[in-house]
Enzyme design. Sequence first.
Site, short mmCIF file in Angstrom:
data_model
loop_
_atom_site.label_atom_id
_atom_site.label_comp_id
_atom_site.label_asym_id
_atom_site.label_seq_id
_atom_site.Cartn_x
_atom_site.Cartn_y
_atom_site.Cartn_z
N HIS A 203 16.35 32.88 27.71
CA HIS A 203 15.68 33.06 28.81
C HIS A 203 14.22 31.98 28.88
O HIS A 203 14.58 32.11 30.68
CB HIS A 203 15.17 34.50 29.12
CG HIS A 203 14.70 34.79 29.09
ND1 HIS A 203 13.97 35.53 27.22
CD2 HIS A 203 13.67 35.30 29.21
CE1 HIS A 203 13.51 35.64 27.16
NE2 HIS A 203 12.55 35.81 28.04
C1 UD1 Z 1 9.72 35.97 32.65
C2 UD1 Z 1 8.36 36.02 32.38
C3 UD1 Z 1 8.95 35.97 31.07
C4 UD1 Z 1 9.58 36.85 30.16
C5 UD1 Z 1 10.52 37.00 30.92
C6 UD1 Z 1 11.67 38.81 30.93
C7 UD1 Z 1 6.61 34.81 33.58
C8 UD1 Z 1 6.01 32.97 33.52
N1 UD1 Z 1 7.65 34.30 32.32
O1 UD1 Z 1 10.77 35.23 32.46
O2 UD1 Z 1 7.59 35.69 30.28
O3 UD1 Z 1 9.99 36.99 29.21
O4 UD1 Z 1 10.24 37.04 32.29
O5 UD1 Z 1 12.99 38.71 30.81
O6 UD1 Z 1 6.20 35.12 34.34
N2 UD1 Z 1 15.46 37.04 38.60
C9 UD1 Z 1 16.45 37.14 39.42
N3 UD1 Z 1 16.40 38.42 39.03
C10 UD1 Z 1 15.71 39.09 38.68
C11 UD1 Z 1 14.81 38.60 37.95
C12 UD1 Z 1 14.62 37.05 37.66
O7 UD1 Z 1 17.51 36.69 39.52
O8 UD1 Z 1 15.13 40.55 38.70
C13 UD1 Z 1 16.23 35.15 38.75
C14 UD1 Z 1 15.83 34.47 39.62
O9 UD1 Z 1 15.86 33.62 39.91
C15 UD1 Z 1 13.67 33.97 39.05
C16 UD1 Z 1 14.28 33.52 38.37
O10 UD1 Z 1 15.15 34.38 37.67
O11 UD1 Z 1 13.59 32.67 39.78
C17 UD1 Z 1 12.96 33.42 37.10
O12 UD1 Z 1 12.28 35.13 37.29
P1 UD1 Z 1 10.88 34.76 36.93
O13 UD1 Z 1 10.59 36.42 37.07
O14 UD1 Z 1 10.04 33.90 37.31
O15 UD1 Z 1 10.62 35.10 35.52
P2 UD1 Z 1 11.91 34.57 34.08
O16 UD1 Z 1 12.48 33.63 33.33
O17 UD1 Z 1 12.30 36.03 34.19
N1 UDP Z 2 16.75 43.13 27.13
C1 UDP Z 2 17.21 44.67 27.13
N2 UDP Z 2 18.20 44.28 27.70
C2 UDP Z 2 18.99 42.67 28.03
C3 UDP Z 2 17.97 41.36 27.10
C4 UDP Z 2 17.13 42.00 26.53
O1 UDP Z 2 16.94 45.64 27.26
O2 UDP Z 2 20.21 42.15 28.34
C5 UDP Z 2 15.02 44.03 26.28
C6 UDP Z 2 14.89 43.66 24.54
O3 UDP Z 2 15.48 44.42 24.31
C7 UDP Z 2 13.53 43.76 25.04
C8 UDP Z 2 13.19 43.36 26.10
O4 UDP Z 2 13.93 43.23 27.09
O5 UDP Z 2 12.53 44.98 24.95
C9 UDP Z 2 12.42 41.63 26.63
O6 UDP Z 2 12.63 41.49 27.33
P1 UDP Z 2 13.26 39.92 27.81
O7 UDP Z 2 13.16 38.94 26.08
O8 UDP Z 2 13.54 39.06 28.71
O9 UDP Z 2 11.15 39.02 27.60
P2 UDP Z 2 10.85 38.58 26.81
O10 UDP Z 2 9.74 39.32 25.40
O11 UDP Z 2 10.86 37.37 26.06
O12 UDP Z 2 9.58 38.35 26.96
#
Ligand code: UD1
Ligand code: UDP
Length: 361
Positions: A203
Amino acid sequence: MKVAIVMGTRPEIVKLSSLIKLLGKNSTVIFTGQHYDYNMSMQFMDELDIRKPDYSMKLTKLQNATTDRATQIGEIVLNLAKIISRIKPDTVLVQGDTNTVLAAAITGIKCSVPVSHVEAGLRSYDWRMPEEHNRIAVDHISEFLFAPTELAKNTLASEKVHGRTFVTGNTSIDAIQQNISKAEQKSKLSIDKKDEFALVTLHRGENVDSKEILSSIVQGLLRSKMDMIFPAHPRTVKQLQRFGLDKKIQKSENILIVPPVGYFDMMYLMKKCKFIISDSGGVQEEATSPSIRKKVLIIRKSTDRPEAVKAGYSELVGTGTQKIIHAIKKAKNDSKITSTTNPYGSGHSAEKILSILRKTL
Ligand code: UD1
Ligand code: UDP
């Protein structure tokens, strides 16, 4: 002691769950709504059995990644400043490196409330990552820095941060140790012992927002012929569709792509898989837990978790197709973990953090 815990995304809920339980009435839980889908947020609060947030925000649905990330941070600051001024906590506590974390830390310091940063001192030295900007900024405006490892503590010392640093391990291990038995019982999945598969998660913006890099990764996964289960983050689903890669995966014989799974199913998959292919930070830590012990092939150019690589739990593969195919082939033959160390601790980080907060606040 009153601690305002601010969180907004899936990993923050997981990694703050042990601290929320331990702090109980001494905490006010504020959810920013950065992750808004049920399976990216509330499902984790339900499964990890933490109480409903005392305050929940609803952010505007954002479309444009460049301008809207600034708007997202601005919206959180605006909403949070009102809450923090009202509840007057002794500290604003955040975990990790998301936009929620940066926004909450700015709010804390500007409302004259000391900031506590859990998981301080991580660095990837990759300036393409918004997470790298966020954690550096937050580390430098925090009063209490909870570094997971000695390496993170040394990094903070070398950067001459203003606040006080403490080594506590990582709270992701607390969450696993507290929930693994329940997760195995409650998971809805059932995988046969003989079914050998790799678990995939992807992601990171620098991977999935580039057509060239995402295509290179997907080619590597497809051509490896290894059976895979791939719970895909919503951001990744959107980008796979945008670049026309989703159909290739759906037609493939080796990759099963599914919506994001909850914590219980994720733990089940981590336990059952042969090895993991991921760009997640949390997953690299979780794989080192005494209850999991799985090899992670890191699909990134750098990692902010070098302790896990050094201890033999993970391997930095990169994003090139050939490198991915080669690493998967190697892991198929041998993915055994021989390490006897737990670089991120054995699951008592929240207790250490709480005892430090009690002494210092
Ligand atoms: C964010 C964090 C990242 C973390 C990740 C965990 C920042 C800069 N990044 O990235 O460090 O590893 O969360 O998963 O804060 N979206 C949905 N539904 C949701 C959430 C997100 O559709 O519930 C989609 C939307 O299109 C959104 C995109 O994902 O614009 C990105 O979401 P965002 O929270 O900005 O960043 P992540 O890639 O989730
Ligand atoms: N995770 C989860 N379901 C998924 C993917 C990740 O429960 O489909 C959990 C994972 O085990 C960990 C957390 O989500 O506890 C990590 O989130 P993510 O990888 O989105 O973010 P990061 O750690 O890179 O910030």
